[in-house]
Scaffold this active site. Structure first.
Site, PDB file in Angstrom:
ATOM      1  N   VAL A 281     -15.527 -45.691 -63.067  1.00 30.99           N
ATOM      2  CA  VAL A 281     -15.151 -45.837 -61.664  1.00 30.99           C
ATOM      3  C   VAL A 281     -15.487 -47.264 -61.246  1.00 30.99           C
ATOM      4  CG1 VAL A 281     -15.622 -45.162 -59.287  1.00 30.99           C
ATOM      5  CG2 VAL A 281     -15.423 -43.421 -61.032  1.00 30.99           C
TER       6      VAL A 281
ATOM      7  N   LYS B  43     -10.693 -44.741 -60.353  1.00 34.78           N
ATOM      8  CA  LYS B  43     -11.181 -43.947 -61.480  1.00 34.78           C
ATOM      9  C   LYS B  43     -10.133 -44.002 -62.586  1.00 34.78           C
ATOM     10  CE  LYS B  43     -12.527 -39.141 -62.531  1.00 34.78           C
ATOM     11  NZ  LYS B  43     -12.722 -37.796 -61.937  1.00 34.78           N
TER      12      LYS B  43
ATOM     13  N   ASP C 191     -16.716 -25.788 -57.186  1.00 30.13           N
ATOM     14  CA  ASP C 191     -17.947 -26.555 -57.452  1.00 30.13           C
ATOM     15  C   ASP C 191     -18.499 -27.123 -56.151  1.00 30.13           C
ATOM     16  OD1 ASP C 191     -20.001 -27.567 -58.914  1.00 30.13           O
ATOM     17  OD2 ASP C 191     -18.878 -29.206 -59.828  1.00 30.13           O
TER      18      ASP C 191
END
Length: 582
Positions: free
Chosen positions: A204, A221, A316
């Site tokens: 990144v 990214k 998540d």
């Protein structure tokens, strides 16, 4: 040497490029077979990214320049490494085509592909044909066509001659080249600078995006060329495919993805801050209950509600996967595990964050939006405890036993009572039907805090561009509207609402109209009555000498009245200065 700030490292961690020890574990008992899809979801393999032992280069690697000619890169119909799954949105009619690169396995050379739609059926993927362009002695050819010195000449020939690219496939001719979408960026538009973080498969970087004569600060990214495989490209594209549909203040925004060559780059907004869990630990004991409830919990709830409204299961939800900017705004990030649909069935053994996982996932490996609600409750516990680690010092088997037996995390004494009650009763139910939906939780939070979700204002003369997020000027008015505006200058302006009545058999005579015009042009005099006894009008002309005739007023019967509407003055409202939201 360029110095990387702590906040930048935190954003890189929140993007999923690095993992923390103890956050994930392997779900035992899941069948070891290839992952499949349910009727309402799309699934693929997830790759866990861990820190490598060797140091990576600051700038990305580049692919072989001989594969893609420079002239082809400039063509609008060239889509680079775009996978087949994304072609469904581009090819709609028979003869629609794009040129792209193949997605081989590691260390295999890429090839130029012509993808064309040969039939118009609901299942578009089965109606596409992908023709490999042969390169022989520096010239390009498809099947038995003549050889051309450039790809552009070959494409022009196939369109002009309407020749089928594959002789045994009907309608495999090229008709309409499909241009790139606004989210398909060029590598030349992106300038990389500082490296914010890295993982086994990618990095990144902080960078700049030059687009629409503007330069935006972005986070980029990208994957390493040597580690880029067909499956990894699909993973990155699936994440980007989800993110490009998001546009919410509490969700990290994607600007686009650069596909024209290696490496693939996902370009996202640069959040001036760090991960939420690091902020909580850094400012432990100094964060007020108001900030926790109104900025952190409510902001995350608004973002997750938006994702569920888009039929996306995050899978998540945790403080480590949220960014917290300098303006105290929470932004949900890291969609590496996210899936689109109502239900996601995990059919392969993989590492999952068990400390945030819901009981039903441990039992039947099935994720729903209710699973996100459970994880949201764990994240609220993290916020209340200033970033403490859930189930600290407990082993995986112990955590599993606690969750399946109905046990939950213990709250600290200084946890906000309203938050404790909300999470315990409405987020941590053992069964999914015992939990509220995110929209219901959001309403309860708004009632508790008194803070509603901010409504983004829309300027009447400006609009927010979906791609860049910039506030730009609205398109100019048409020539017709401009002419109407100019004509309105010569029209009289009614100074106040008037009532006009006439006898059915009477028409206002010419003297009456002249009388009204004379009286209206002199502001110091009162409005005199016209010769017609039942009509009384008060008007003012914007230009001296503009004639007022009886055609401007509709004649009504004796027993009815007409209220003349107020004609708006031709005054342009002062333009309000609108701040750049970036």
């Amino acid at each position: 040497m360029t110095r990387i700030t702590h906040d930048m490292k935190e954003q890189a961690a929140a993007m999923g490029l690095t993992t923390e020890e103890g956050n994930t574990t392997t779900v035992a008992g899941a069948p070891k077979e290839k992952e499949d899809t349910t009727t309402t979801t799309t699934t693929t393999t997830t790759t866990t990214m861990t820190a490598p032992t060797t140091t990576m280069s600051v700038m990305p690697e580049t692919a072989d320049e001989n594969v893609v000619p420079a002239a082809l890169l400039e063509q609008n119909y060239y889509h680079g490494l775009l996978p087949r799954e994304d072609l469904k949105e581009l090819l709609n009619n028979t003869g629609d085509f794009v040129v792209r690169l193949s997605q081989p396995t590691v260390n295999e050379q890429r090839q130029i592909i012509i993808s064309v739609l040969v039939d118009k059926k609901p299942d578009k993927l089965s109606c596409m044909r992908h023709i490999v362009v042969r390169r022989i002695q520096g010239k390009y050819q498809v099947e038995d066509t003549p050889r051309f010195s450039s790809m552009n000449e070959l494409i022009d020939y196939l369109i002009r001659e309407r020749k089928e690219c594959v002789s045994f496939v009907e309608n495999s001719y090229l008709v309409t080249p499909i241009a790139r979408k606004k989210w398909e960026l060029r590598h030349s538009d992106i300038e990389l600078s500082k490296r914010l973080g890295y993982g086994q498969f990618g990095e990144v970087h902080k960078g700049k995006l030059k687009r629409y004569n503007r330069v935006l600060g972005v986070a980029v990214k990208f994957a390493r060329v040597s580690a880029t495989s067909k499956e990894h490209i699909k993973e990155m594209m699936r994440e980007a495919r989800l993110m490009r549909n998001f546009n919410h203040p509490n969700v990290v925004k994607i600007y686009g993805i650069a596909l024209d060559n290696d490496p693939i780059m996902i370009v996202m907004e640069l959040v001036r801050g760090g991960s939420l869990d690091e902020y909580l630990r850094k400012h432990a004991g100094r964060i007020t209950e108001v900030e926790k409830m109104t900025s952190m919990v409510s902001g995350a709830a608004w973002g997750l509600t938006y994702l569920h409204d888009k039929r996306v299961i995050h899978r998540d939800v945790a403080a480590r996967n949220c960014l917290y900017d300098k303006n105290k705004v929470v932004k949900i990030s890291d969609f590496g595990l996210s899936r689109e649909g109502d239900v996601y069935k995990m059919l392969v053994t993989r590492r999952v964050p068990i400390k945030w996982i819901s009981p039903e996932v441990l039992i039947n490996f099935t994720y729903t939006r209710a699973s996100d609600v459970f994880s949201f409750g764990v994240m609220c516990w993290e916020i209340a405890t200033d970033g403490a680690d859930p189930f600290q010092d407990k082993k995986t088997a112990e955590i599993r036993e606690i969750l399946l037996s109905g046990g939950r995390l213990e709250w600290t004494p200084n946890s906000p009572p309203d938050l404790v009650d909300l999470v315990t009763k409405h987020c941590w139910g053992q069964r999914t039907e015992e939990r509220l939906t995110m929209i219901e939780l959001t309403r309860k939070l708004e009632n508790l805090t008194g803070v509603k979700q901010p409504v983004r204002e829309r300027h009447p003369h400006k609009y927010k561009d979906d791609f860049s997020g910039e506030t730009v000027a609205a398109p100019k008015r048409s020539a017709l509207k401009s002419r109407e505006r100019l004509r309105s200058i010569d029209q009289p302006t009614i100074t106040r609402t008037q009532t006009v009545t006439t006898n059915a058999d009477e028409e206002p005579d010419e003297d009456s109209n002249k009388k009204n015009e004379t009286d209206a042009s002199n502001a110091s005099r009162k409005t005199s009555k016209a010769s017609s006894p039942n009509m009384s009008v008060s008007v003012s002309s914007k230009r001296s000498g503009s004639a007022l005739s009886s055609k401007h007023y509709k004649r009504k019967t004796k027993h009815s009245s007409k209220v003349l509407p107020r004609v708006p003055r031709n005054r342009s409202a002062p333009k309000e200065k609108e701040k750049d939201d970036l």
